[in-house]
Design a protein around this motif. Structure first.
Motif, PDB file in Angstrom:
ATOM      1  N   GLU A   9      -9.619   6.204   2.727  1.00  0.00           N
ATOM      2  CA  GLU A   9      -8.919   5.187   3.717  1.00  0.00           C
ATOM      3  C   GLU A   9      -7.891   6.368   4.749  1.00  0.00           C
ATOM      4  N   ALA A  10      -6.883   6.894   3.794  1.00  0.00           N
ATOM      5  CA  ALA A  10      -5.828   7.154   4.977  1.00  0.00           C
ATOM      6  C   ALA A  10      -6.631   8.285   5.792  1.00  0.00           C
ATOM      7  N   TYR A  11      -7.598   8.751   5.066  1.00  0.00           N
ATOM      8  CA  TYR A  11      -7.792  10.141   5.685  1.00  0.00           C
ATOM      9  C   TYR A  11      -8.589   9.891   7.213  1.00  0.00           C
ATOM     10  N   ASP A  12      -9.551   8.805   7.103  1.00  0.00           N
ATOM     11  CA  ASP A  12     -10.317   7.786   8.396  1.00  0.00           C
ATOM     12  C   ASP A  12      -9.497   7.552   9.236  1.00  0.00           C
ATOM     13  N   VAL A  13      -7.748   7.676   8.979  1.00  0.00           N
ATOM     14  CA  VAL A  13      -7.150   6.864   9.967  1.00  0.00           C
ATOM     15  C   VAL A  13      -6.099   7.881  10.324  1.00  0.00           C
ATOM     16  N   LEU A  14      -5.760   8.435   9.512  1.00  0.00           N
ATOM     17  CA  LEU A  14      -5.261  10.165  10.481  1.00  0.00           C
ATOM     18  C   LEU A  14      -5.886  11.338  10.275  1.00  0.00           C
ATOM     19  N   LYS A  15      -7.149  11.201  10.392  1.00  0.00           N
ATOM     20  CA  LYS A  15      -7.764  11.757  11.531  1.00  0.00           C
ATOM     21  C   LYS A  15      -8.030  11.585  12.989  1.00  0.00           C
ATOM     22  N   ASP A  16      -7.501  10.138  12.550  1.00  0.00           N
ATOM     23  CA  ASP A  16      -8.280   9.582  13.980  1.00  0.00           C
ATOM     24  C   ASP A  16      -6.610  10.138  14.706  1.00  0.00           C
ATOM     25  N   ASP A  17      -6.884  10.330  16.668  1.00  0.00           N
ATOM     26  CA  ASP A  17      -5.471  10.531  16.873  1.00  0.00           C
ATOM     27  C   ASP A  17      -4.908   8.950  17.068  1.00  0.00           C
ATOM     28  N   GLN A  18      -5.973   8.289  17.793  1.00  0.00           N
ATOM     29  CA  GLN A  18      -5.399   6.851  18.533  1.00  0.00           C
ATOM     30  C   GLN A  18      -4.423   5.931  17.046  1.00  0.00           C
ATOM     31  N   LYS A  19      -5.621   6.027  16.275  1.00  0.00           N
ATOM     32  CA  LYS A  19      -4.764   5.350  14.586  1.00  0.00           C
ATOM     33  C   LYS A  19      -4.013   5.884  14.085  1.00  0.00           C
ATOM     34  N   ARG A  20      -4.046   6.892  14.119  1.00  0.00           N
ATOM     35  CA  ARG A  20      -2.497   7.916  13.904  1.00  0.00           C
ATOM     36  C   ARG A  20      -1.576   7.395  14.244  1.00  0.00           C
TER      37      ARG A  20
ATOM     38  N   ASP B 164       1.775   5.503  12.679  1.00  0.00           N
ATOM     39  CA  ASP B 164       3.219   5.740  12.790  1.00  0.00           C
ATOM     40  C   ASP B 164       3.519   5.135  13.465  1.00  0.00           C
ATOM     41  N   ARG B 165       3.813   4.282  14.384  1.00  0.00           N
ATOM     42  CA  ARG B 165       4.422   3.690  15.186  1.00  0.00           C
ATOM     43  C   ARG B 165       4.665   2.006  14.141  1.00  0.00           C
ATOM     44  N   PHE B 166       3.176   1.936  13.930  1.00  0.00           N
ATOM     45  CA  PHE B 166       3.061   0.156  12.719  1.00  0.00           C
ATOM     46  C   PHE B 166       3.205   0.019  11.805  1.00  0.00           C
ATOM     47  N   GLY B 167       3.513   1.034  10.674  1.00  0.00           N
ATOM     48  CA  GLY B 167       2.446   1.579   9.323  1.00  0.00           C
ATOM     49  C   GLY B 167       1.038   0.950   8.994  1.00  0.00           C
ATOM     50  N   HIS B 168       1.076  -0.013   7.933  1.00  0.00           N
ATOM     51  CA  HIS B 168      -0.744  -0.567   7.530  1.00  0.00           C
ATOM     52  C   HIS B 168      -0.568  -1.923   8.695  1.00  0.00           C
ATOM     53  N   ALA B 169       0.925  -2.300   9.387  1.00  0.00           N
ATOM     54  CA  ALA B 169       0.775  -3.516  10.044  1.00  0.00           C
ATOM     55  C   ALA B 169      -0.009  -3.696  11.081  1.00  0.00           C
ATOM     56  N   ALA B 170      -0.070  -2.291  11.400  1.00  0.00           N
ATOM     57  CA  ALA B 170      -1.787  -1.641  12.102  1.00  0.00           C
ATOM     58  C   ALA B 170      -2.842  -2.288  12.615  1.00  0.00           C
TER      59      ALA B 170
ATOM     60  N   TYR C 233       0.032   6.630   3.588  1.00  0.00           N
ATOM     61  CA  TYR C 233      -1.482   7.263   4.011  1.00  0.00           C
ATOM     62  C   TYR C 233      -0.997   8.885   3.988  1.00  0.00           C
ATOM     63  N   TYR C 234       0.307   9.099   4.046  1.00  0.00           N
ATOM     64  CA  TYR C 234       0.433  10.491   4.294  1.00  0.00           C
ATOM     65  C   TYR C 234       1.082  11.481   2.623  1.00  0.00           C
ATOM     66  N   ASP C 235       0.963  10.164   1.414  1.00  0.00           N
ATOM     67  CA  ASP C 235       2.190  10.661   0.611  1.00  0.00           C
ATOM     68  C   ASP C 235       0.671  10.708  -0.374  1.00  0.00           C
ATOM     69  N   ILE C 236      -0.422   9.786   0.208  1.00  0.00           N
ATOM     70  CA  ILE C 236      -1.804  10.057  -0.640  1.00  0.00           C
ATOM     71  C   ILE C 236      -2.890  10.976  -0.406  1.00  0.00           C
ATOM     72  N   LEU C 237      -2.739  11.459   0.351  1.00  0.00           N
ATOM     73  CA  LEU C 237      -2.555  12.538   1.033  1.00  0.00           C
ATOM     74  C   LEU C 237      -2.193  14.160   0.685  1.00  0.00           C
ATOM     75  N   GLY C 238      -1.165  13.954   0.522  1.00  0.00           N
ATOM     76  CA  GLY C 238       0.114  15.232   0.105  1.00  0.00           C
ATOM     77  C   GLY C 238       0.305  15.957   0.949  1.00  0.00           C
ATOM     78  N   VAL C 239       0.101  15.418   2.438  1.00  0.00           N
ATOM     79  CA  VAL C 239       1.323  16.247   3.464  1.00  0.00           C
ATOM     80  C   VAL C 239       2.237  15.526   4.222  1.00  0.00           C
ATOM     81  N   SER C 240       3.224  16.285   4.821  1.00  0.00           N
ATOM     82  CA  SER C 240       4.754  15.618   5.691  1.00  0.00           C
ATOM     83  C   SER C 240       3.296  14.610   6.733  1.00  0.00           C
ATOM     84  N   SER C 241       4.360  13.816   7.412  1.00  0.00           N
ATOM     85  CA  SER C 241       4.087  13.467   8.787  1.00  0.00           C
ATOM     86  C   SER C 241       3.514  13.822   9.941  1.00  0.00           C
TER      87      SER C 241
ATOM     88  N   LYS D 244       0.755  -0.938  -0.330  1.00  0.00           N
ATOM     89  CA  LYS D 244       0.102  -0.565  -0.058  1.00  0.00           C
ATOM     90  C   LYS D 244       0.244   1.486   0.401  1.00  0.00           C
ATOM     91  N   ASP D 245       0.550   2.400  -0.500  1.00  0.00           N
ATOM     92  CA  ASP D 245       1.190   3.698  -0.197  1.00  0.00           C
ATOM     93  C   ASP D 245       0.969   4.047   0.681  1.00  0.00           C
TER      94      ASP D 245
END
Length: 379
Positions: A52-63, A67-73, A6-14, A3-4
């Protein structure tokens, strides 16, 4: 296929904040929305990935988990991106976030069928340094919601079954045309469940779940650090009306130790030694984090602050057979409450070393610098 990012998909920095995420999401969602790109499979996939990317990154716990485990989380029931059947045309997360401020709640995450996933739960656990070193198994009691036994989680009374909502016909959402866009809202009749319960279960009141404490056995692995998070899949809050349960996240904190200070995989320990041992040399015995003892050789003339390294005597390392090191820092202890004889002996020692610089090199050097300072002032 990988998978790509998520930050790249949204075009933002980490390190993008919530405002940057939302701004980029809105812009790209307008660009790739299916209504603007009919029969365009690539745009449709981009829209799915974006949600999918926004659904994860907008949630503090999922983000934090991403950030720690990547897509494996979010693999193997990780409870993250891509869950649910909400949104436009089955896209997870949906385009609803854009319209929440314009048209109110769109209910993009809740699908039909009457069931919805339970919430994730957090449990804080404090353990000792020794437990972090060797790992442990322990039982915990978690206040949560579990499936209702009498109705088996359906929410309906015995012998009854939920009926399909007549307003949304089981979809949980109703559509309305608003100019260029088709807006979906949560069905006002069933609250997005797609079903209505005319004869609810008396035990759970139609929710399909009841409040209850759950007993769980937890295994803490060797080498966990302060802040480590352990996920127990499916041990969170029970889903509504038979929906899947959420996950339980156990956050580990480690109590301060009375002897040791931890620095990642290394252990630090301060050990006082007698003045005679520091002067003449010798050995001292120190405890180690595994409950054993180690001997440290003290060379002649050791001073306060000197560190000795004991290789492989530190902490265990998570998912590794290696161990860190232990650093012993000595503090030379000044004798107190001396006897008359001890004072006489120290006096003789002091007289014997008055005219030599080798016994106290730091003192001799300091006195020499003071004399030079005074001489400079008198010139």
């Amino acid at each position: 296929m990988a998978k790509d990012d998520y930050y790249d998909i949204l075009g933002v920095s980490s390190d993008a904040d919530e405002g940057e995420l939302k701004k980029s999401y809105r812009k790209l969602a307008m660009k790739y929305h299916p209504d603007r790109n009919p029969d365009d499979a690539e745009a449709e996939q981009n829209f799915k990935d974006l949600n999918e990317a926004y659904d994860v990154l907008k949630d503090d716990q999922k983000r934090a988990a991403y950030d720690r485990f990547g897509h494996a989380a979010f693999e193997n029931g990780g409870g993250g991106a891509g869950q649910g059947a909400g949104g436009f045309g089955g896209f997870s997360g949906g385009f609803g976030d854009i319209f929440e401020e314009m048209f109110g709640d769109t209910g993009g995450r809740r699908g039909g069928g009457g069931a919805s996933q339970g919430s994730d739960l957090r449990f804080n656990m404090e353990i000792g340094l020794e437990d972090a070193f060797k790992g442990k198994k322990t039982d915990i009691r978690v206040p949560t919601s579990v499936a209702c036994d009498p109705c088996k989680g359906s929410g309906a009374a015995a012998g009854k079954a939920p009926a399909t909502c007549g307003t949304c016909h089981g979809q949980g959402r109703v559509r309305a045309q608003s100019g260029f866009f088709t807006v979906e809202r949560t069905c006002p009749s069933c609250g997005g469940q797609g079903q209505v319960i005319k004869d609810p279960c008396r035990t759970c009141g139609g929710a399909g779940r009841v409040e209850k404490e759950k007993n769980l056995s937890v295994t803490i692995p060797e080498g966990v650090e302060d802040g480590t998070r352990i996920r127990l899949s499916g041990e969170g809050e029970a889903g509504l009306r038979g929906g899947p349960a959420g996950d339980l996240y156990i956050f580990i904190s480690i109590k301060p130790h009375r002897l040791f200070q931890r620095d990642s995989a290394n252990i630090h320990c301060k050990v006082p030694i007698p003045m005679t041992t520091a002067t003449l040399g010798g050995t001292v015995e120190v405890p180690t984090v595994d409950g054993k003892r180690a001997r440290v050789t003290i060379p002649e003339g050791t001073t306060t602050g000197h560190q000795f390294r004991l290789k492989d005597k530190g902490m265990t390392i998570l998912r590794s057979r290696a161990r860190g090191d232990m650093f012993v820092q000595v503090t030379v202890e000044t004798p107190q409450k001396l006897t008359k004889k001890q004072k006489e002996l120290l006096g003789e020692f002091d007289k014997a070393g008055k005219n030599t610089k080798t016994h106290s090199p730091e003192s001799a050097g300091f006195i020499s610098k003071v004399k030079e300072f005074w001489d400079d002032l008198t010139e």
